[in-house]
Enzyme design. Structure first.
Site, short mmCIF file in Angstrom:
data_model
loop_
_atom_site.label_atom_id
_atom_site.label_comp_id
_atom_site.label_asym_id
_atom_site.label_seq_id
_atom_site.Cartn_x
_atom_site.Cartn_y
_atom_site.Cartn_z
N GLU A 1 29.03 2.75 5.96
CA GLU A 1 28.74 2.80 4.53
C GLU A 1 27.52 1.96 4.18
OE1 GLU A 1 29.72 3.70 0.34
OE2 GLU A 1 29.87 4.67 2.29
N THR B 1 22.13 17.21 -6.65
CA THR B 1 22.51 16.09 -5.79
C THR B 1 23.89 16.27 -5.19
OG1 THR B 1 22.43 13.67 -5.65
CG2 THR B 1 23.55 14.63 -7.56
#
Length: 530
Positions: free
Chosen positions: A378, A516
């Site tokens: 992440e 997106t």
């Protein structure tokens, strides 16, 4: 009209200020693409597993908890996974899923919501998903022969998009026109936020403009473009724009002024930069100034943010910034930057942008291949090799002792080892492949899919995991994000699939641009533009 006139006036100044090296260097290259039916079939199987689990245990709620076989209404209870999955089901030719989703869409009650509403998340997932579905279903040659469209259900898709936007538009009722991202419905109202963020203001304009163009009502696009104006003309400039084109994160809703000069191509900022070039792709006539601002941002990023780790100077990452001070950390989210810069290079015929994006993509590939699971973390950090900072500078600390060996080998260390089913690395592989035709990017995407499939398959679907750098990914977090349908599975499929009208084309002749959330939106006007 006042905002448009202002933009056109400023555009001339910005265009004159662009570096000479930003001029076009035309690419005379049309890639040959190959498809892999065995791979696309496997990805379709993963979609079917995910969809079946969702439909059995979570539908019509938002998200599946695949381990406990329950659900979450994390996106207001309107069936986020269903709407997010529509464009993917259409692209894959999954007629049964399409029929189930269309039947659901006509019955969504957008007047009542579970919890607070994010204008940003609702726009990219719901509004974007509805508009993309409508565009795909009304584009010749976009659908497989297995898909048949009921005209009544088709009309409901656009009608529901308009109804949702009519409820959301209260967000823009602020003194400046900069929207409030936090809303409630029944009745629609603002929650009274004082600030909003760069990405949550700057990632509305594609969907809201497309809604205007489809309905003939200019109000929707005007609302989003008014808020965007403050981002394109940041004030106070000395604070708001530390490097040309690179701006801060937080904006005062009352006056549209920036409150800081901290940011980067990372969460909270990322898709603002993404949409600058994508709006130009959507319509270069109306959105030429967006292109100029994107060029400034990319030039500054290449000059001031491009960083090479001291232990692996062959890698290239984009640093964050706090004023004019770099911060050597990044995120899985930020790995979209490679694909966006490649896209801009294709559109602007600028080979060095394409190459820079390919370098970023290759470095993000290393964040995957360096871990035990073959999946990227992440968040991660690194020590710069001295091109942007001295090795002993306060903003350039060495790796923690527990990760020294990993840092020496990988070029970064892991700050947060979660993987929450994010798509950005595969997204950049997709753009790299469409730009070059190099099948290594298909192989990279396939390796990523196999790693995710092996590690994240859980119960009735796929789950986020706690640690990419231990065998098995640590533990399951029991959550299947709606963007798993919209993005991970779609990008994984597209890069291996046959050419199609919705695929990105290296010569910019494609008929769609992706929002997106990886929802393909039909471009405005005739094609090609050049």
């Amino acid at each position: 009209m006042h905002i448009l006139s202002s933009l056109l006036g400023v555009c001339t100044v910005c265009a004159m200020a662009l570096p000479a090296s930003a001029g076009p260097t035309r690419r005379n290259f049309t890639p040959d693409y190959v498809s892999h039916p065995d791979r696309t079939d496997a990805i379709k199987d993963a979609f079917q597993r995910s969809w079946d689990g969702y439909y059995k245990y979570a539908f019509p709620h938002d998200s599946l908890k695949p381990v406990s076989n329950t659900y979450s209404d994390d996106r207001n209870g309107w069936g986020a996974s269903a709407v997010d999955a529509l464009s993917t089901a259409l692209v894959m030719g999954n007629a049964d899923a399409v029929a189930q989703i269309l039947a659901h869409i006509q019955n969504i009650n957008f007047d009542v919501a579970v919890g607070d509403i994010s204008l940003f998340e609702t726009t990219i997932r719901y509004l974007g998903g509805l508009l993309s579905g409508y565009d795909l279903m009304t584009t010749p040659d976009a659908l497989s022969d297995d898909i048949s469209i009921n005209s009544t259900l088709l009309a409901a898709v656009l009608s529901q998009a308009e109804h949702l936007a009519d409820n959301l538009k209260v967000a823009f009722e602020t003194p400046s026109g900069v929207p409030d991202n936090d809303l409630q419905f029944n009745p629609p109202r603002r929650n009274g936020s004082q600030t909003n963020g760069l990405a949550t203001i700057g990632t509305l304009v594609l969907e809201w403009t497309r809604l205007s163009d489809l309905t003939g009502n200019p109000m929707y696009g005007s609302l989003a473009q008014r808020g965007e104006w403050y981002l394109l003309n940041p004030q106070p400039r000395k604070l708001a724009e530390p490097f040309p084109g690179l701006v801060g994160t937080n904006v005062n809703i009352t006056n549209g002024q920036f409150l800081d000069g901290t940011g980067g191509w990372v969460g909270g900022d990322d898709s603002f930069y993404e949409y600058l070039i994508k709006m130009y792709v959507y319509d270069p006539v109306r959105f030429g100034y967006y292109k100029e601002r994107w060029i400034l941002a990319v030039e500054s990023s290449m000059r001031h943010l491009a960083s090479h780790p001291a232990s692996r100077p062959d890698l290239t990452f984009l640093a964050m910034f706090n004023g004019r001070k770099q911060q050597f950390l990044s995120q899985h989210l930020a790995c979209f930057d490679a694909g966006n810069i490649i896209l801009g290079g294709l559109v602007l015929h600028q080979e060095r942008y394409v190459q820079f994006g390919l370098d970023l993509a290759a470095s993000c590939h290393d964040t995957y291949t360096s871990t035990v699971t073959g999946i990227g973390p992440e968040t991660f950090s690194w020590q710069d090799n001295g091109t942007l900072a001295f090795l002993n500078a306060s903003n350039n600390s060495p790796a923690p002792k527990s990760q020294t060996d990993f840092w020496k080998r990988a070029g970064f260390w892991i700050d947060d080892g979660q993987y929450v089913l994010r798509p950005e690395v595969i997204e950049s592989y997709y753009y790299a492949y469409r730009a070059t035709g190099d099948t290594k990017y298909q192989d990279w995407a396939w390796d990523a899919f196999l790693a995710i499939n092996a590690t994240c398959a859980a119960g009735s679907g796929y789950s986020s995991i706690t640690n990419v750098n231990v065998a098995g990914g640590g533990s399951f977090q029991d959550f299947q994000e709606s963007f798993w349908f919209a993005e991970v599975l779609k990008y994984s499929y597209l890069i291996q699939a046959d050419d199609a009208v919705y695929q990105v084309q290296a010569d910019n002749s494609g008929e769609f641009v992706y929002n997106t959330e990886c929802h393909p939106v039909r471009r405005f006007g005739p094609r090609p533009y050049w």
